[in-house]
Design an enzyme around this catalytic site. Structure first.
Site, PDB file in Angstrom:
ATOM      1  CD  GLU A 284      -3.255   0.556   2.037  1.00  0.00           C
ATOM      2  OE1 GLU A 284      -3.258  -0.540   2.618  1.00  0.00           O
ATOM      3  OE2 GLU A 284      -4.153   1.388   2.193  1.00  0.00           O
ATOM      4  CD  GLU A 287      -2.773   1.105  -4.358  1.00  0.00           C
ATOM      5  OE1 GLU A 287      -2.782   0.267  -3.430  1.00  0.00           O
ATOM      6  OE2 GLU A 287      -3.815   1.475  -4.951  1.00  0.00           O
ATOM      7  CB  CYS A 304      -7.208  -3.169   5.771  1.00  0.00           C
ATOM      8  SG  CYS A 304      -6.904  -1.638   6.609  1.00  0.00           S
ATOM      9  CB  SER A 324      -5.438   0.920  -1.353  1.00  0.00           C
ATOM     10  OG  SER A 324      -4.528  -0.139  -1.493  1.00  0.00           O
ATOM     11  CE  LYS A 363     -10.650  -7.755   8.298  1.00  0.00           C
ATOM     12  NZ  LYS A 363      -9.894  -7.365   7.099  1.00  0.00           N
ATOM     13  CD  GLU A 366     -11.556  -8.618   3.894  1.00  0.00           C
ATOM     14  OE1 GLU A 366     -11.160  -9.161   4.948  1.00  0.00           O
ATOM     15  OE2 GLU A 366     -11.070  -7.558   3.493  1.00  0.00           O
ATOM     16  CD  GLU A 371     -14.149  -9.728  -4.650  1.00  0.00           C
ATOM     17  OE1 GLU A 371     -15.166 -10.419  -4.862  1.00  0.00           O
ATOM     18  OE2 GLU A 371     -14.171  -8.658  -4.004  1.00  0.00           O
ATOM     19  CB  CYS A 517      -9.648  -3.772  14.358  1.00  0.00           C
ATOM     20  SG  CYS A 517      -9.705  -3.620  12.594  1.00  0.00           S
TER      21      CYS A 517
HETATM   22 FE1  HC1 Z   1      -8.317  -5.251  11.556  1.00  0.00          FE
HETATM   23 FE2  HC1 Z   1      -6.739  -5.493   9.627  1.00  0.00          FE
HETATM   24  S1  HC1 Z   1      -6.411  -4.040  11.347  1.00  0.00           S
HETATM   25  S2  HC1 Z   1      -8.875  -4.744   9.415  1.00  0.00           S
HETATM   26  O1  HC1 Z   1      -9.014  -3.756  11.990  1.00  0.00           O
HETATM   27  O2  HC1 Z   1      -6.097  -4.299   8.330  1.00  0.00           O
HETATM   28  O3  HC1 Z   1     -10.667  -6.913  11.636  1.00  0.00           O
HETATM   29  O4  HC1 Z   1      -7.371  -6.201  14.175  1.00  0.00           O
HETATM   30  O5  HC1 Z   1      -7.134  -7.879  11.147  1.00  0.00           O
HETATM   31  O6  HC1 Z   1      -7.228  -7.712   7.686  1.00  0.00           O
HETATM   32  O7  HC1 Z   1      -4.013  -6.559  10.073  1.00  0.00           O
HETATM   33  C1  HC1 Z   1      -9.802  -6.313  11.689  1.00  0.00           C
HETATM   34  C2  HC1 Z   1      -7.810  -5.812  13.255  1.00  0.00           C
HETATM   35  C3  HC1 Z   1      -7.328  -6.766  10.929  1.00  0.00           C
HETATM   36  C4  HC1 Z   1      -6.993  -6.869   8.373  1.00  0.00           C
HETATM   37  C5  HC1 Z   1      -5.007  -6.189   9.882  1.00  0.00           C
END
Ligand code: HC1
Length: 583
Positions: A284, A287, A304, A324, A363, A366, A371, A517
């Site tokens: 990132e 990028e 993220c 990103s 998550k 996600e 994809e 998070c």
């Molecule tokens: Fe997160 Fe991440 S910080 S998004 O908050 O970018 O859920 O903890 O795991 O994937 O590393 C969440 C936390 C986490 C991702 C990272």
């Protein structure tokens, strides 16, 4: 100021104070159920007075008044615990229970249900009114969240979290009296609404009307399958939150104990999402530098937080080119486990089963996105389906540890497994709002200037303020950044980007949940403002403790570039670590 009498005591409080707060000042505790002082952020309160558990008698008024939302008046005389008031509270609770299913032993909230707790506190021993039991279908259409409207007590906390805090507004109050219920807008299954799966509704629900989807059984099955090589990754925020459930102070660093617990549960290898957070920073950061040098779309947005990604897809699709192309750390570790790690260990990637432990309900969604199957494409093998096979929230891991009879608090510290086990301080702070930005600046500064950063801590982007701002001079270019947490704050920034007001900014970090998070929808309950703040403290303390605090100095990240990826933004990175969102 206003002076009133509560249970015979004179109290003086500022005008506008509620009876509940004035009583608190007088040392009188009035019980509450639907009331929530702060929904995620200090300025968002929930005081609809729906449950009527906090009722009191006010001299001169015929009816009881709810103390959580009634302001004090000069000379008011309030009685909080007369036999009549106590009986009214009990009756209100009995009414709530009269159409409730009362299947407490098998309820996901058994033991942590606020309805159960308040009934115990108020000594409710019978249910006199008998209503017909609710009979709504359970909505498990979302990969993240399960709604059981039969357990809804219409406190509407979830509506405030969704509409005011997150500005998603996917829930509504429907019907009235005994038929009232909170449901997804238009009565649709949750998956068909604008829900972004952030789970803030589940954090505030006092019963089990909204909970995370339980996938623990899938993990038990995988661990029991001798053919499967089951690996697990742990998100940055989990390092300081799992201990709460086992009696440790909020914010305690339980990294070593969590690794020990995962090994005892039977995982074949325990990896750290902090490792792939460092990898994310490499990709990132490069990028961002590439966009700045080549006139790319700016400001670049972080990618993220999956609730945030769903939010931008839903509400600001025209701004997707700012996002990103990096996958989240969770989704970077998955395909790397099934390619680089598989090759290094000589394991058939079809047999590798990747589990994540995340603070986040989104998550789950996600990992299920179609994809997110880069390893399958890399090997051209349809038998490999998903890069991350199962996502467990913090709460689910806590349940598994309990099921296995592990005495978590007395576990020794154990280390992560090599190859994807090393994480820096920069990765650790991903778990708190502002952390991704700070981590990116630590690396981008040194890559761009070739100089060592004089001070690693970017205090301006830390803390619970909704929107934060900083700028850093890199070789004559002033890089300007913004950070927002909660989707309400994100919406404020997105409206400005859309209006062309943030053209001279380079990078914006958005985290869907208040505090980042550490305040994710899958975290231990309660997740109050105070919990969020203490968890953030724990995150920065761990960063300070770690020897390596910059992502580009992580030896295991240097190794994967040397041995496999070759360079950031290279061919393999594009195959495995980047994605595109379609407006
Ligand atoms: Fe997160 Fe991440 S910080 S998004 O908050 O970018 O859920 O903890 O795991 O994937 O590393 C969440 C936390 C986490 C991702 C990272």
């Amino acid at each position: 100021n206003v002076t009133l009498t509560i249970d015979g005591q004179k109290v003086t409080v500022p005008e506008g104070t509620t009876i509940l707060k004035a009583a608190e000042k007088a040392g009188v505790k009035i019980p509450t159920l639907c009331f929530l002082e702060h929904v995620g952020l200090r300025h968002i309160k929930h005081d609809v007075g729906a449950c009527r558990v906090c009722v009191v008698e006010v001299e001169g008024k015929k009816d009881f008044v709810s103390s959580c939302n009634t302001p004090v008046e000069e000379g008011m005389v309030v009685r909080t615990h007369t036999p009549k008031v106590i009986a009214a509270r009990k009756l209100n609770l009995e009414m709530m229970l009269s159409d409730h299913h009362l299947d407490c032993p098998t309820c996901p909230k058994n033991g942590i249900c606020e309805l159960q707790a308040i009934c115990a506190e108020l000594n409710v021993r019978q249910i006199r009114p008998q209503g017909e039991k609710k009979d709504f279908p359970i909505d498990d259409s979302s990969p993240s969240i399960v709604r059981n409207p039969n357990k809804c007590i219409v406190c509407q906390r979830c509506i405030t979290a969704c509409k005011v805090l997150q500005t998603v507004d996917a829930l509504e109050l429907y019907g009235n009296g005994f038929d009232a219920v909170v449901r997804p807008k238009g009565g649709l299954p949750l998956i068909e609404t604008q829900c972004v799966a952030c789970g803030q509704c589940a954090l505030v629900c006092p019963t089990a009307a909204i909970v995370e989807k339980d996938d623990t059984w899938k993990v038990w099955e995988a661990i029991a399958d001798p053919k499967k090589h089951v690996v697990v990754q742990t998100a940055p925020a989990t390092h300081v939150t799992i201990g709460e459930a086992f009696g440790l102070p909020v914010g305690t660093d339980i990294t070593g104990k969590m690794v020990a617990a995962l090994k005892r549960l039977g995982f074949d290898a325990v990896f750290d999402t902090n490792w792939s957070a460092d990898l994310t920073i490499m990709e990132e950061g490069y990028e961002l530098i590439h966009r700045i040098k080549n006139g790319g779309v700016l400001p670049q947005f972080t990618s993220c937080s999956p609730g945030w990604i769903k939010f931008i897809e839903e509400f600001y699709p025209d701004l997707i080119p700012h996002v990103s192309t990096c996958k989240s750390p969770q989704q970077m570790l998955g395909p790397i486990a099934k390619t680089y790690y598989a090759e290094k260990k000589g394991i058939n990637p079809e047999d590798i089963f990747v589990v994540s432990v995340m603070p986040c309900t989104a998550k789950k969604y996600e990992a299920a996105r179609p994809e997110m199957n880069a390893a399958s494409k890399y090997w051209n093998n349809p038998n490999i389906t998903r890069d991350v096979d199962v996502v467990l929230t913090s709460r689910e891991l806590i349940r598994m540890i309990r099921e296995a009879g592990i005495d978590f608090a007395s576990l020794p510290d154990e280390p992560y497994d090599p190859i994807m086990g090393e994480g820096t301080g920069a990765a650790q702070i991903f778990g708190a709002t502002g952390g991704v930005m700070e981590a990116a600046l630590r690396t981008a500064y040194e890559v761009v200037t070739g100089k060592t950063l004089p001070k690693l801590d970017f205090e301006d982007v830390r803390g619970m303020k909704d929107i934060k701002e900083a700028s850093v001079n890199m070789n004559g270019v002033t890089v300007k950044v913004l950070v927002a947490h909660s989707l309400g704050a994100a919406r404020q920034l997105m409206d400005k980007v859309r209006a062309g007001e943030l053209k001279d900014y380079h990078f914006i970090e958005i985290m869907a949940c208040p505090g980042g998070c550490i305040g994710g929808g899958g975290q231990p309950i309660p997740t109050t403002v105070e919990e969020r703040e203490n968890r953030i403290k724990g995150i920065y303390e761990r960063d300070k403790k770690l020897k390596i605090r910059k992502s580009h100095e992580n030896p295991e990240i240097q190794a994967i570039y040397r041995e496999f990826l070759k360079e950031p933004l290279g061919h393999k990175s594009h195959q495995l670590l980047h994605t595109h969102y379609t407006p």
